[in-house]
Design a protein around this motif. Sequence first.
Motif, PDB file in Angstrom:
ATOM      1  N   ALA A  37       1.155  -1.570   0.252  1.00 23.61           N
ATOM      2  CA  ALA A  37      -0.077  -0.123   0.196  1.00 23.61           C
ATOM      3  C   ALA A  37       1.058   1.210   0.305  1.00 23.61           C
ATOM      4  O   ALA A  37       0.341   2.278  -0.997  1.00 23.61           O
ATOM      5  CB  ALA A  37      -1.156  -0.137   1.349  1.00 23.61           C
ATOM      6  N   MET A  38       2.378   1.550   0.459  1.00 25.94           N
ATOM      7  CA  MET A  38       2.896   2.482   0.759  1.00 25.94           C
ATOM      8  C   MET A  38       3.767   2.448  -0.753  1.00 25.94           C
ATOM      9  O   MET A  38       4.225   3.655  -1.563  1.00 25.94           O
ATOM     10  CB  MET A  38       4.207   2.059   1.764  1.00 25.94           C
ATOM     11  CG  MET A  38       3.207   2.564   3.263  1.00 25.94           C
ATOM     12  SD  MET A  38       4.136   2.851   4.865  1.00 25.94           S
ATOM     13  CE  MET A  38       5.109   0.785   4.607  1.00 25.94           C
ATOM     14  N   GLY A  39       3.651   1.241  -1.460  1.00 19.61           N
ATOM     15  CA  GLY A  39       4.586   1.292  -2.868  1.00 19.61           C
ATOM     16  C   GLY A  39       4.005   1.984  -3.565  1.00 19.61           C
ATOM     17  O   GLY A  39       3.659   3.099  -4.720  1.00 19.61           O
ATOM     18  N   ILE A  40       1.999   1.598  -3.669  1.00 22.71           N
ATOM     19  CA  ILE A  40       0.520   2.209  -4.252  1.00 22.71           C
ATOM     20  C   ILE A  40       0.669   3.547  -4.152  1.00 22.71           C
ATOM     21  O   ILE A  40       0.935   4.824  -4.851  1.00 22.71           O
ATOM     22  CB  ILE A  40      -0.274   1.666  -4.229  1.00 22.71           C
ATOM     23  CG1 ILE A  40       0.389  -0.423  -4.906  1.00 22.71           C
ATOM     24  CG2 ILE A  40      -0.963   1.945  -4.806  1.00 22.71           C
ATOM     25  CD1 ILE A  40      -0.882  -1.002  -4.497  1.00 22.71           C
ATOM     26  N   THR A  41       0.651   4.117  -2.572  1.00 25.13           N
ATOM     27  CA  THR A  41       0.977   5.685  -2.578  1.00 25.13           C
ATOM     28  C   THR A  41       2.121   7.087  -3.194  1.00 25.13           C
ATOM     29  O   THR A  41       2.025   7.065  -3.375  1.00 25.13           O
ATOM     30  CB  THR A  41       0.994   5.481  -1.060  1.00 25.13           C
ATOM     31  OG1 THR A  41      -0.772   5.039  -0.374  1.00 25.13           O
ATOM     32  CG2 THR A  41       0.383   7.478  -0.708  1.00 25.13           C
ATOM     33  N   GLY A  42       3.359   5.918  -2.927  1.00 27.43           N
ATOM     34  CA  GLY A  42       4.042   6.547  -3.445  1.00 27.43           C
ATOM     35  C   GLY A  42       4.467   6.972  -4.530  1.00 27.43           C
ATOM     36  O   GLY A  42       4.417   7.431  -5.491  1.00 27.43           O
ATOM     37  N   PHE A  43       3.707   5.547  -6.108  1.00 34.74           N
ATOM     38  CA  PHE A  43       4.468   5.701  -6.297  1.00 34.74           C
ATOM     39  C   PHE A  43       2.874   6.620  -7.446  1.00 34.74           C
ATOM     40  O   PHE A  43       3.270   7.214  -8.490  1.00 34.74           O
ATOM     41  CB  PHE A  43       3.590   4.120  -7.483  1.00 34.74           C
ATOM     42  CG  PHE A  43       3.515   3.885  -9.006  1.00 34.74           C
ATOM     43  CD1 PHE A  43       4.891   4.103 -10.175  1.00 34.74           C
ATOM     44  CD2 PHE A  43       2.889   3.897  -9.303  1.00 34.74           C
ATOM     45  CE1 PHE A  43       4.654   4.605 -11.631  1.00 34.74           C
ATOM     46  CE2 PHE A  43       2.557   3.650 -10.914  1.00 34.74           C
ATOM     47  CZ  PHE A  43       3.199   3.710 -11.575  1.00 34.74           C
ATOM     48  N   ALA A  44       1.947   6.828  -6.953  1.00 38.08           N
ATOM     49  CA  ALA A  44       0.166   7.116  -7.404  1.00 38.08           C
ATOM     50  C   ALA A  44       0.728   8.446  -7.020  1.00 38.08           C
ATOM     51  O   ALA A  44       0.531   9.542  -7.854  1.00 38.08           O
ATOM     52  CB  ALA A  44      -0.948   7.139  -6.579  1.00 38.08           C
ATOM     53  N   ALA A  45       1.865   9.182  -5.959  1.00 37.90           N
ATOM     54  CA  ALA A  45       1.951  10.314  -5.774  1.00 37.90           C
ATOM     55  C   ALA A  45       3.287  11.016  -6.638  1.00 37.90           C
ATOM     56  O   ALA A  45       3.017  12.210  -6.577  1.00 37.90           O
ATOM     57  CB  ALA A  45       2.144  10.570  -4.459  1.00 37.90           C
ATOM     58  N   SER A  46       3.870  10.510  -7.070  1.00 36.10           N
ATOM     59  CA  SER A  46       4.982  10.754  -7.462  1.00 36.10           C
ATOM     60  C   SER A  46       5.076  10.853  -9.003  1.00 36.10           C
ATOM     61  O   SER A  46       5.002  12.361  -9.745  1.00 36.10           O
ATOM     62  CB  SER A  46       6.186   9.444  -7.731  1.00 36.10           C
ATOM     63  OG  SER A  46       6.623   9.139  -6.858  1.00 36.10           O
ATOM     64  N   LEU A  47       4.040   9.721  -9.599  1.00 38.02           N
ATOM     65  CA  LEU A  47       3.059  10.340 -10.783  1.00 38.02           C
ATOM     66  C   LEU A  47       2.257  11.589 -10.919  1.00 38.02           C
ATOM     67  O   LEU A  47       2.644  12.111 -12.054  1.00 38.02           O
ATOM     68  CB  LEU A  47       2.328   9.145 -11.573  1.00 38.02           C
ATOM     69  CG  LEU A  47       1.737   8.508 -13.184  1.00 38.02           C
ATOM     70  CD1 LEU A  47       3.447   8.530 -13.653  1.00 38.02           C
ATOM     71  CD2 LEU A  47       1.213   7.466 -12.932  1.00 38.02           C
ATOM     72  N   ALA A  48       1.635  11.833 -10.410  1.00 38.83           N
ATOM     73  CA  ALA A  48       0.708  13.139 -10.345  1.00 38.83           C
ATOM     74  C   ALA A  48       1.156  14.081 -10.222  1.00 38.83           C
ATOM     75  O   ALA A  48       0.927  15.528 -10.531  1.00 38.83           O
ATOM     76  CB  ALA A  48       0.516  12.752  -9.100  1.00 38.83           C
ATOM     77  N   VAL A  49       2.739  14.202  -9.333  1.00 44.12           N
ATOM     78  CA  VAL A  49       3.265  15.281  -9.332  1.00 44.12           C
ATOM     79  C   VAL A  49       4.236  15.362 -10.911  1.00 44.12           C
ATOM     80  O   VAL A  49       4.383  16.820 -11.836  1.00 44.12           O
ATOM     81  CB  VAL A  49       5.042  14.512  -8.790  1.00 44.12           C
ATOM     82  CG1 VAL A  49       5.617  16.351  -8.521  1.00 44.12           C
ATOM     83  CG2 VAL A  49       3.986  15.457  -6.671  1.00 44.12           C
TER      84      VAL A  49
END
Length: 55
Positions: A37-49
């Motif tokens: 879940a933390m990996g998914i969150t980090g990936f999604a946040a990075s992609l959004a930026v």
Amino acid sequence: MYQKREKDWLGSFVVAAIGAGIITSLAVAQGQSPWLAMGITGFAASLAVVIDHYL
């Protein structure tokens, strides 16, 4: 007259991480691994930026 607006990278990342974290916390409540879940969150946040940077 025209001022180029500076991007707030940290602010964008925090807002995206909070949004993704809410959804992934529901997945953790259903039994998903917290590390995944933390990996998914980090990936999604990075992609959004990155998307925010190019748009």
